[in-house]
Write an enzyme that holds these catalytic residues in place. Structure first.
Site, PDB file in Angstrom:
ATOM      1  N   ARG A  90      39.921  36.058 -19.966  1.00  0.00           N
ATOM      2  CA  ARG A  90      41.135  36.856 -19.784  1.00  0.00           C
ATOM      3  C   ARG A  90      41.399  37.606 -21.087  1.00  0.00           C
ATOM      4  NH1 ARG A  90      47.323  35.083 -20.510  1.00  0.00           N
ATOM      5  NH2 ARG A  90      48.272  36.962 -19.691  1.00  0.00           N
ATOM      6  N   ASP A 147      44.402  42.122 -18.193  1.00  0.00           N
ATOM      7  CA  ASP A 147      45.735  42.049 -17.560  1.00  0.00           C
ATOM      8  C   ASP A 147      46.269  43.432 -17.193  1.00  0.00           C
ATOM      9  OD1 ASP A 147      46.043  39.341 -17.698  1.00  0.00           O
ATOM     10  OD2 ASP A 147      47.970  39.416 -18.723  1.00  0.00           O
ATOM     11  N   GLY A 211      57.498  34.452 -18.193  1.00  0.00           N
ATOM     12  CA  GLY A 211      57.357  35.904 -18.275  1.00  0.00           C
ATOM     13  C   GLY A 211      57.410  36.385 -16.836  1.00  0.00           C
ATOM     14  N   MET A 284      64.261  28.039 -16.054  1.00  0.00           N
ATOM     15  CA  MET A 284      65.147  28.271 -14.907  1.00  0.00           C
ATOM     16  C   MET A 284      65.494  26.987 -14.153  1.00  0.00           C
ATOM     17  SD  MET A 284      66.266  31.245 -14.878  1.00  0.00           S
ATOM     18  CE  MET A 284      67.006  31.441 -13.269  1.00  0.00           C
ATOM     19  N   ARG A 285      64.634  25.986 -14.237  1.00  0.00           N
ATOM     20  CA  ARG A 285      64.939  24.708 -13.562  1.00  0.00           C
ATOM     21  C   ARG A 285      66.193  24.075 -14.150  1.00  0.00           C
ATOM     22  NH1 ARG A 285      58.833  22.549 -14.085  1.00  0.00           N
ATOM     23  NH2 ARG A 285      59.252  23.471 -16.120  1.00  0.00           N
TER      24      ARG A 285
END
Length: 403
Positions: A90, A147, A211, A284-285
């Site tokens: 990547r 990407d 992200g 976010m959890r």
């Protein structure tokens, strides 16, 4: 064919060894804290997890340990490193030059280095992984998957910024977009689930993790995406601000007496959900949990977060003059029914109808359609698989050159 997929970060190397016949993951893991005290390798075979504590001063030593582990008598999954047919890497930024995945040669390495100023945190680390693989597995073909490549089909009207054109000519300042491998994988997979050709669909893909970015995929090609020149633009993210008035940083710098680099770090590492929550969490959890317990401030953060996603989906439905499917992926997108439900509540004007039960059930790696049968726009959850996409590209390129 066996493909080793490598994602080399500044202090880590994530890896997967994939048997391409049947696309089976033989093992995966991560070498972490490279060059830092307490470095180790976490290696997984099936559901078994093994931890090897070892000093890893650089990426070459880390990859050496990974390769030794692959052929280890107890932990290994192959007998000989010669069984590795290719390595897929990547690379975060390919600039304007790379519109697709390519076989690594000296020219490609040089080009990746040349665009490194556009991704100073990522490209140099990606290069270290490539060079280590070339040294430790001589003669094995290496392929790089960018990407940014999937977004190179974005038209000028969407990628140029309204700043003096000379800055584009001199410094190539434009929208590049990121998470391209993920957007490509999930749009393709969504078409398969729907039983339709990708070339016939208008799809909006939402990669919502720490992200996050949204992409408009029209007939298989990306026509717009929310991240820009850097991954800082667009949605509200874990620690990144996303869109804001460009005058704000100058105002803060003047009032607080801080440098451009400090401001850059604030926008990248201390903003987003983390900044809004006053440093409580970037996850976010945690925000969802607090909101469910009645925390009004965290409820507002959820509203801000979801509203921005819905706004982009609405914009991209306009950009493509319609939408057939909306896809949620990545950590939050795959595992947060609350996020999906709240975002979709803004989209009823498009004919979006969510099936409450399917939405609640489609978590933890499950994929499927979560909209009702009569929903005009289909809503799907597709767990992303960037490693598999990298492995597929690698296999295709290596087979083309007939190795």
């Amino acid at each position: 064919m066996k493909v080793l997929v490598i994602n080399s970060g500044s202090s880590s190397i994530k890896y997967q060894l994939i048997e391409m016949d049947g696309e089976k993951v033989l093992c995966k893991g991560i070498a972490e804290r490279i060059g830092i005290e307490g470095s180790r390798l976490v290696h997984r075979v099936n559901d078994e997890k093994y931890v090897i504590e070892r000093e890893l001063p650089d990426h070459e030593e880390a990859l050496k340990l990974i390769l030794n582990t692959l052929v280890d008598e107890k932990l290994g999954v192959i007998k000989d490193l010669k069984e590795i047919d290719a390595v897929g890497h990547r690379v975060v930024h390919g600039g304007e030059r790379f519109k697709e995945s390519v076989l690594v040669d000296e020219e490609v390495l040089k080009a990746i280095e040349e665009v490194s100023p556009l991704a100073p945190l990522h490209n140099p680390a990606n290069l270290m992984g490539i060079k280590a693989a070339m040294k430790l597995l001589p003669g094995v073909p290496n392929v790089v998957v960018f990407d940014t490549a999937f977004h190179q089909t974005i038209p000028q009207k969407a990628y140029l910024y309204a700043i003096p054109y000379e800055y584009y000519e001199k410094h190539r300042i434009r929208r590049y977009g990121f998470h391209g491998t993920s957007h490509r994988y999930v749009s393709k997979r969504a078409a398969e689930i729907l039983g339709k050709k990708l070339e016939e669909l208008k799809i909006i893909t939402c990669h919502i993790g720490n992200g996050a970015s949204v992409a408009a995929v029209k007939y298989g090609k990306c026509v717009d995406t929310s991240m820009g020149f850097t991954p800082l633009e667009g949605l509200v993210m874990g620690t990144r601000s996303g869109d804001l008035d460009p005058a704000i940083p100058f105002f803060i710098m003047e009032k607080e007496g801080i440098s451009p680099q400090e401001m850059y770090d604030i926008l990248n590492k201390k903003s987003g959900v983390y900044g809004l929550s006053k440093g409580f969490s970037s996850d976010m959890r945690d925000i969802e949990e607090a909101a469910l317990k009645g925390d009004e401030w965290c409820k507002l953060i959820l509203d801000i977060y979801h509203y921005r996603i819905a706004k982009y989906i609405g914009a991209y439905a306009a950009a493509m003059n319609g939408v057939d499917a909306i896809v949620f992926t990545a950590g939050v997108g795959e595992n947060s029914p609350i996020t999906r439900e709240d975002v979709c509540s803004y989209l009823e004007f498009l004919g979006v109808k969510l099936d409450k039960q399917k939405n609640e059930e489609t978590i933890r790696g499950k994929e499927g359609i979560i909209s009702t049968l009569d929903s005009r726009v289909k809503v799907l959850v597709v767990p992303t698989n960037e490693e598999l996409m990298i492995a597929r590209d690698t296999k295709e390129i290596v087979e083309k050159i007939g190795r």
